[in-house]
Design an enzyme around this catalytic site. Structure first.
Site, PDB file in Angstrom:
ATOM      1  N   LYS A  14     -11.938 -48.413  -4.795  1.00 20.90           N
ATOM      2  CA  LYS A  14     -10.594 -48.016  -5.252  1.00 20.90           C
ATOM      3  C   LYS A  14     -10.351 -48.459  -6.696  1.00 20.90           C
ATOM      4  O   LYS A  14      -9.915 -47.675  -7.534  1.00 20.90           O
ATOM      5  CB  LYS A  14      -9.515 -48.639  -4.336  1.00 20.90           C
ATOM      6  CG  LYS A  14      -9.693 -48.312  -2.853  1.00 20.90           C
ATOM      7  CD  LYS A  14      -8.617 -48.937  -1.987  1.00 20.90           C
ATOM      8  CE  LYS A  14      -8.600 -50.449  -1.939  1.00 20.90           C
ATOM      9  NZ  LYS A  14      -9.755 -51.069  -1.271  1.00 20.90           N
ATOM     10  N   ARG A  88      -0.369 -50.745   2.491  1.00 22.95           N
ATOM     11  CA  ARG A  88      -1.374 -51.226   3.438  1.00 22.95           C
ATOM     12  C   ARG A  88      -0.833 -51.331   4.850  1.00 22.95           C
ATOM     13  O   ARG A  88      -1.569 -51.726   5.757  1.00 22.95           O
ATOM     14  CB  ARG A  88      -1.840 -52.610   3.014  1.00 22.95           C
ATOM     15  CG  ARG A  88      -3.111 -52.634   2.173  1.00 22.95           C
ATOM     16  CD  ARG A  88      -3.316 -54.063   1.725  1.00 22.95           C
ATOM     17  NE  ARG A  88      -4.688 -54.424   1.606  1.00 22.95           N
ATOM     18  CZ  ARG A  88      -5.327 -54.508   0.447  1.00 22.95           C
ATOM     19  NH1 ARG A  88      -4.730 -54.195  -0.677  1.00 22.95           N
ATOM     20  NH2 ARG A  88      -6.575 -54.909   0.416  1.00 22.95           N
ATOM     21  N   ARG A 127     -20.091 -58.118  -6.427  1.00 22.91           N
ATOM     22  CA  ARG A 127     -19.102 -57.723  -7.431  1.00 22.91           C
ATOM     23  C   ARG A 127     -18.776 -58.861  -8.400  1.00 22.91           C
ATOM     24  O   ARG A 127     -18.636 -60.012  -8.016  1.00 22.91           O
ATOM     25  CB  ARG A 127     -17.809 -57.292  -6.741  1.00 22.91           C
ATOM     26  CG  ARG A 127     -16.651 -57.130  -7.715  1.00 22.91           C
ATOM     27  CD  ARG A 127     -15.431 -56.506  -7.098  1.00 22.91           C
ATOM     28  NE  ARG A 127     -15.055 -57.060  -5.822  1.00 22.91           N
ATOM     29  CZ  ARG A 127     -14.183 -56.489  -5.008  1.00 22.91           C
ATOM     30  NH1 ARG A 127     -13.645 -55.330  -5.329  1.00 22.91           N
ATOM     31  NH2 ARG A 127     -13.879 -57.054  -3.861  1.00 22.91           N
ATOM     32  N   ARG A 161     -14.576 -63.219  -7.167  1.00 20.09           N
ATOM     33  CA  ARG A 161     -13.387 -63.493  -6.365  1.00 20.09           C
ATOM     34  C   ARG A 161     -13.672 -64.473  -5.242  1.00 20.09           C
ATOM     35  O   ARG A 161     -14.728 -64.425  -4.619  1.00 20.09           O
ATOM     36  CB  ARG A 161     -12.883 -62.175  -5.763  1.00 20.09           C
ATOM     37  CG  ARG A 161     -12.114 -61.363  -6.744  1.00 20.09           C
ATOM     38  CD  ARG A 161     -11.851 -59.962  -6.278  1.00 20.09           C
ATOM     39  NE  ARG A 161     -11.257 -59.850  -4.948  1.00 20.09           N
ATOM     40  CZ  ARG A 161     -10.784 -58.722  -4.468  1.00 20.09           C
ATOM     41  NH1 ARG A 161     -10.815 -57.617  -5.196  1.00 20.09           N
ATOM     42  NH2 ARG A 161     -10.266 -58.673  -3.254  1.00 20.09           N
ATOM     43  N   ARG A 172     -10.879 -59.374   6.268  1.00 21.45           N
ATOM     44  CA  ARG A 172     -10.277 -58.302   5.467  1.00 21.45           C
ATOM     45  C   ARG A 172     -10.485 -56.946   6.146  1.00 21.45           C
ATOM     46  O   ARG A 172      -9.593 -56.097   6.145  1.00 21.45           O
ATOM     47  CB  ARG A 172     -10.879 -58.301   4.052  1.00 21.45           C
ATOM     48  CG  ARG A 172     -10.411 -59.507   3.233  1.00 21.45           C
ATOM     49  CD  ARG A 172     -11.284 -59.765   2.028  1.00 21.45           C
ATOM     50  NE  ARG A 172     -11.235 -58.735   1.018  1.00 21.45           N
ATOM     51  CZ  ARG A 172     -12.113 -58.634   0.015  1.00 21.45           C
ATOM     52  NH1 ARG A 172     -13.107 -59.516  -0.101  1.00 21.45           N
ATOM     53  NH2 ARG A 172     -11.994 -57.688  -0.875  1.00 21.45           N
TER      54      ARG A 172
HETATM   55  P1  AP5 Z   1     -14.224 -51.944  -6.190  1.00 21.99           P
HETATM   56  O1  AP5 Z   1     -13.895 -50.714  -6.956  1.00 21.99           O
HETATM   57  O2  AP5 Z   1     -13.871 -53.260  -6.804  1.00 21.99           O
HETATM   58  O3  AP5 Z   1     -13.635 -51.836  -4.695  1.00 21.99           O
HETATM   59  P2  AP5 Z   1     -12.140 -51.869  -4.145  1.00 21.99           P
HETATM   60  O4  AP5 Z   1     -11.984 -50.757  -3.149  1.00 21.99           O
HETATM   61  O5  AP5 Z   1     -11.152 -51.912  -5.270  1.00 21.99           O
HETATM   62  O6  AP5 Z   1     -12.212 -53.217  -3.326  1.00 21.99           O
HETATM   63  P3  AP5 Z   1     -11.293 -54.509  -3.251  1.00 21.99           P
HETATM   64  O7  AP5 Z   1     -12.136 -55.549  -2.586  1.00 21.99           O
HETATM   65  O8  AP5 Z   1     -10.687 -54.853  -4.587  1.00 21.99           O
HETATM   66  O9  AP5 Z   1     -10.188 -54.040  -2.287  1.00 21.99           O
HETATM   67  P4  AP5 Z   1      -9.311 -54.922  -1.432  1.00 21.99           P
HETATM   68  O10 AP5 Z   1      -8.428 -53.873  -0.899  1.00 21.99           O
HETATM   69  O11 AP5 Z   1      -9.954 -55.785  -0.440  1.00 21.99           O
HETATM   70  O12 AP5 Z   1      -8.718 -55.995  -2.479  1.00 21.99           O
HETATM   71  P5  AP5 Z   1      -7.308 -56.150  -3.166  1.00 21.99           P
HETATM   72  O13 AP5 Z   1      -7.535 -56.774  -4.484  1.00 21.99           O
HETATM   73  O14 AP5 Z   1      -6.519 -54.889  -3.091  1.00 21.99           O
HETATM   74  O15 AP5 Z   1     -15.799 -51.897  -5.842  1.00 21.99           O
HETATM   75  C1  AP5 Z   1     -16.433 -52.954  -5.152  1.00 21.99           C
HETATM   76  C2  AP5 Z   1     -17.851 -53.154  -5.728  1.00 21.99           C
HETATM   77  O16 AP5 Z   1     -18.639 -52.005  -5.419  1.00 21.99           O
HETATM   78  C3  AP5 Z   1     -17.885 -53.305  -7.267  1.00 21.99           C
HETATM   79  O17 AP5 Z   1     -18.859 -54.256  -7.629  1.00 21.99           O
HETATM   80  C4  AP5 Z   1     -18.278 -51.906  -7.781  1.00 21.99           C
HETATM   81  O18 AP5 Z   1     -19.024 -51.968  -9.002  1.00 21.99           O
HETATM   82  C5  AP5 Z   1     -19.117 -51.369  -6.624  1.00 21.99           C
HETATM   83  N1  AP5 Z   1     -18.936 -49.931  -6.435  1.00 21.99           N
HETATM   84  C6  AP5 Z   1     -17.768 -49.226  -6.488  1.00 21.99           C
HETATM   85  N2  AP5 Z   1     -17.983 -47.922  -6.231  1.00 21.99           N
HETATM   86  C7  AP5 Z   1     -19.322 -47.797  -5.995  1.00 21.99           C
HETATM   87  C8  AP5 Z   1     -20.161 -46.669  -5.664  1.00 21.99           C
HETATM   88  N3  AP5 Z   1     -19.651 -45.440  -5.510  1.00 21.99           N
HETATM   89  N4  AP5 Z   1     -21.491 -46.903  -5.472  1.00 21.99           N
HETATM   90  C9  AP5 Z   1     -22.024 -48.164  -5.609  1.00 21.99           C
HETATM   91  N5  AP5 Z   1     -21.271 -49.255  -5.936  1.00 21.99           N
HETATM   92  C10 AP5 Z   1     -19.935 -49.075  -6.121  1.00 21.99           C
HETATM   93  O19 AP5 Z   1      -6.587 -57.196  -2.195  1.00 21.99           O
HETATM   94  C11 AP5 Z   1      -6.960 -58.542  -2.126  1.00 21.99           C
HETATM   95  C12 AP5 Z   1      -6.014 -59.297  -1.187  1.00 21.99           C
HETATM   96  O20 AP5 Z   1      -4.658 -59.231  -1.703  1.00 21.99           O
HETATM   97  C13 AP5 Z   1      -5.894 -58.737   0.230  1.00 21.99           C
HETATM   98  O21 AP5 Z   1      -6.908 -59.241   1.084  1.00 21.99           O
HETATM   99  C14 AP5 Z   1      -4.489 -59.247   0.622  1.00 21.99           C
HETATM  100  O22 AP5 Z   1      -4.526 -60.622   0.969  1.00 21.99           O
HETATM  101  C15 AP5 Z   1      -3.701 -59.121  -0.645  1.00 21.99           C
HETATM  102  N6  AP5 Z   1      -3.026 -57.808  -0.800  1.00 21.99           N
HETATM  103  C16 AP5 Z   1      -3.245 -56.893  -1.789  1.00 21.99           C
HETATM  104  N7  AP5 Z   1      -2.460 -55.825  -1.632  1.00 21.99           N
HETATM  105  C17 AP5 Z   1      -1.726 -56.054  -0.508  1.00 21.99           C
HETATM  106  C18 AP5 Z   1      -0.738 -55.280   0.184  1.00 21.99           C
HETATM  107  N8  AP5 Z   1      -0.368 -54.052  -0.244  1.00 21.99           N
HETATM  108  N9  AP5 Z   1      -0.202 -55.812   1.307  1.00 21.99           N
HETATM  109  C19 AP5 Z   1      -0.545 -57.054   1.733  1.00 21.99           C
HETATM  110  N10 AP5 Z   1      -1.488 -57.831   1.142  1.00 21.99           N
HETATM  111  C20 AP5 Z   1      -2.067 -57.324   0.017  1.00 21.99           C
END
Ligand code: AP5
Length: 216
Positions: A14, A88, A127, A161, A172
């Site tokens: 994402k 979410r 990552r 992270r 997660r």
């Molecule tokens: P990346 O693009 O970073 O993946 P992502 O989908 O953004 O993954 P996240 O881990 O950031 O999502 P998340 O939802 O767990 O975390 P968030 O920060 O929102 O890609 C991942 C890796 O793969 C990278 O190294 C990239 O280079 C590689 N890659 C990407 N695409 C690729 C491809 N096509 N092929 C090969 N490699 C690829 O949330 C963190 C925490 O915050 C949550 O656990 C929660 O505690 C809290 N939180 C955040 N938002 C909320 C909410 N709305 N409600 C409640 N709690 C929340």
């Protein structure tokens, strides 16, 4: 101009695709995860409140993230918003719908990034991110050209992270399947859902998303 949600489990890509859309279409990424991580890094009250919850891989309260999104949406976005990691839960989805209505805006598309759980461990544990500009890299699939130096801004402050480990990823993923995946049906029923193959190469995923947006 389009307002879209990128929906998918941790590591689906994402954030990677949101950055591409910002560059290609002048859209504005609203990542609740990034906002919360910034609060932790700055040591704010909010940061202290959410740090433990995020380290365990659980979701923070709906009220917190709805408040963060509401504040950011006030600034507007000419090219449209990319909601990354929000909503979410169904409660967050309802709140977003109400915010949009109040602003006279529309949600144009919800893009589900489909991946297999099997690839997520490798994606998440490999990552790293530039601490200066936020560019996302991966040890094997997207390393920097010069080790330790950001291709985009030349920064050398690379970060990993605290929640990017196999154990926390399990929590997660459970949170995703229990609380977030019902949104797939929610938006499907509204006729707003499109799915792309998140297992493809980054450029191919970007093309698939562009094609969805061009038809929206
Ligand atoms: P990346 O693009 O970073 O993946 P992502 O989908 O953004 O993954 P996240 O881990 O950031 O999502 P998340 O939802 O767990 O975390 P968030 O920060 O929102 O890609 C991942 C890796 O793969 C990278 O190294 C990239 O280079 C590689 N890659 C990407 N695409 C690729 C491809 N096509 N092929 C090969 N490699 C690829 O949330 C963190 C925490 O915050 C949550 O656990 C929660 O505690 C809290 N939180 C955040 N938002 C909320 C909410 N709305 N409600 C409640 N709690 C929340």
């Amino acid at each position: 101009m389009a307002n879209i949600i990128l929906l998918g489990p941790p590591g689906a890509g994402k954030g990677t695709q949101a950055k591409r859309l910002e560059e290609a279409r002048g859209m504005v990424q609203l990542s609740t995860g990034d906002m919360l991580k910034e609060a932790i890094a700055k040591g704010t009250d909010l940061g202290r409140q959410v740090e433990g919850i995020m380290a365990r891989g659980e979701l923070v309260t709906d009220e917190i993230v709805i408040g963060l999104i509401e504040a950011k949406m006030k600034d507007g976005a000419k090219g449209g918003f990319i909601f990354d990691g929000f909503p979410r839960t169904l409660k967050q989805a309802d709140a977003l719908g109400q915010l949009m209505t109040r602003m006279g805006a529309t949600l144009d598309r919800v893009i589900e990034m489909q991946v297999d759980d099997a690839v997520l461990v490798a994606r998440v544990t490999g990552r790293f991110t530039c601490g200066t500009c936020g560019e996302v890299y991966h040890d094997t699939t997207r390393p920097t050209k010069v080790p330790g130096v950001c291709d985009v801004c030349g920064g050398t402050n690379m970060k990993r992270r605290a929640d990017d480990n196999e154990e926390t990823l399990k929590t997660r993923l459970m949170e995703y399947y229990k609380k977030t995946s019902p949104l797939i049906g929610f938006y499907y029923a509204k006729g707003q859902l499109s799915a792309v193959n998140g297992l493809a190469e980054v450029d191919s995923v970007a093309e698939a998303i562009a094609s969805v947006l061009d038809k929206a």
